[in-house]
Write an enzyme that holds these catalytic residues in place. Sequence first.
Site, PDB file in Angstrom:
ATOM      1  N   GLY A   1      -0.366   8.690  -1.331  1.00 12.91           N
ATOM      2  CA  GLY A   1       0.032   9.866  -2.108  1.00 12.91           C
ATOM      3  C   GLY A   1       0.574   9.533  -3.476  1.00 12.91           C
TER       4      GLY A   1
ATOM      5  N   SER B   1      12.671  13.395   4.296  1.00 17.60           N
ATOM      6  CA  SER B   1      13.379  14.364   3.466  1.00 17.60           C
ATOM      7  C   SER B   1      14.711  14.634   4.139  1.00 17.60           C
ATOM      8  CB  SER B   1      12.573  15.671   3.378  1.00 17.60           C
ATOM      9  OG  SER B   1      13.348  16.727   2.837  1.00 17.60           O
TER      10      SER B   1
ATOM     11  N   LEU C   1       0.854  -1.186   0.000  1.00 19.88           N
ATOM     12  CA  LEU C   1       0.000   0.000   0.000  1.00 19.88           C
ATOM     13  C   LEU C   1       0.888   1.233   0.000  1.00 19.88           C
ATOM     14  CD1 LEU C   1      -3.299   0.642   1.823  1.00 19.88           C
ATOM     15  CD2 LEU C   1      -1.514   2.382   1.956  1.00 19.88           C
TER      16      LEU C   1
ATOM     17  N   TYR D   1       7.679  22.601   7.616  1.00 22.72           N
ATOM     18  CA  TYR D   1       7.944  21.362   6.893  1.00 22.72           C
ATOM     19  C   TYR D   1       8.987  20.512   7.621  1.00 22.72           C
ATOM     20  CZ  TYR D   1       9.195  18.307   2.957  1.00 22.72           C
ATOM     21  OH  TYR D   1       9.447  17.217   2.155  1.00 22.72           O
TER      22      TYR D   1
ATOM     23  N   SER E   1      -0.809  10.136  -6.621  1.00 25.71           N
ATOM     24  CA  SER E   1      -1.342  10.830  -7.793  1.00 25.71           C
ATOM     25  C   SER E   1      -0.241  11.437  -8.656  1.00 25.71           C
ATOM     26  CB  SER E   1      -2.337  11.919  -7.373  1.00 25.71           C
ATOM     27  OG  SER E   1      -1.702  12.889  -6.562  1.00 25.71           O
ATOM     28  N   SER E   2       0.944  11.655  -8.068  1.00 26.22           N
ATOM     29  CA  SER E   2       2.041  12.247  -8.833  1.00 26.22           C
ATOM     30  C   SER E   2       3.354  12.016  -8.094  1.00 26.22           C
ATOM     31  CB  SER E   2       1.814  13.757  -9.025  1.00 26.22           C
ATOM     32  OG  SER E   2       1.817  14.425  -7.764  1.00 26.22           O
ATOM     33  N   GLY E   3       4.439  12.468  -8.703  1.00 31.42           N
ATOM     34  CA  GLY E   3       5.733  12.504  -8.038  1.00 31.42           C
ATOM     35  C   GLY E   3       6.249  11.174  -7.532  1.00 31.42           C
ATOM     36  N   ILE E   4       6.809  11.201  -6.332  1.00 30.50           N
ATOM     37  CA  ILE E   4       7.450  10.024  -5.754  1.00 30.50           C
ATOM     38  C   ILE E   4       6.459   8.890  -5.551  1.00 30.50           C
ATOM     39  CG2 ILE E   4       8.573   9.146  -3.655  1.00 30.50           C
ATOM     40  CD1 ILE E   4      10.005  11.878  -3.458  1.00 30.50           C
ATOM     41  N   GLY E   5       5.241   9.211  -5.126  1.00 26.31           N
ATOM     42  CA  GLY E   5       4.245   8.171  -4.904  1.00 26.31           C
ATOM     43  C   GLY E   5       3.881   7.437  -6.170  1.00 26.31           C
TER      44      GLY E   5
END
Length: 277
Positions: A8, A137, A5, A150, A10-14
């Site tokens: 996140g 990060s 599973l 952040y 929908s884009s990028g790293i995920g």
Amino acid sequence: MAIVLVTGTSSGIGLATAVTLARAGHKVIATMRNLNSGGELERIVSAEKLSVTLARLNVDDDASVDTTIKKVIVDNGSIDVLVNNAGIGGGGSVEETPLAEFQEKMETNFFGALRCIQAVIPGMRERRQGCIVNVTSIAGRMALSPQAAYSASKFALEALSECLAQEMKAFNVRVAIIEPGVIATPIFGKAKPVREQSPYPHAKRQRALFTASLTKPTSPYVVGEQIRQIVDGNSEQLRYPVGPDAKPFLNWRASKTDEEIVAFGGATDDEFKRLAK
């Protein structure tokens, strides 16, 4: 084959992680807040006939996490791997950042991961197998203005992960922390404009640093591949800096005293350019 599973996606790293793991033969449940934003992932999955199922999951919401993860377990028997990737970015000085923005970042980046962890670890503990990968990060290891909100959320996730790894060791459940450097993802396109009248120069300096780093962009698939290696391997390593600039940034911070970092932040623009070298 593992049941994985990923949050996140929908884009990028995920997205890159979901695709990379599916290409490696794993069954992936790719989750996101809004399924309407999953078009790119759906196109890849359809074209390559990958074993990926999209599911709605809002990591900020207790009921959403509980309902979705219970359904995944019922449908698949277990969750073997959890990749906590869902997160939000953004910066600003402590003075100029509303409390609500601090709370928003902590809710998604820290409590969102914690919700998912608490939902999957009972099953992993009972089966005495599993893997949890938390995407933090380098900002979770080095706090530089204007990233207080952040960095605080990522520092918190780093500490949680380190404690979790100790607790789960006796149950044969591995915990890994992914620490990306500057990766070319849509998160940078969502950044708010720099305040023109701010008395703080840090946002302008950070934006220039990111712009320079992105002239030679690092694909999020680099992070996805590192996560695949963790899932397919058996390493007990806890932290994985990822990307060509991750270790250099961390080494640079380690070479500085706390007082030097404070002076670095308080420098004039000319001094900053000299100290940054």
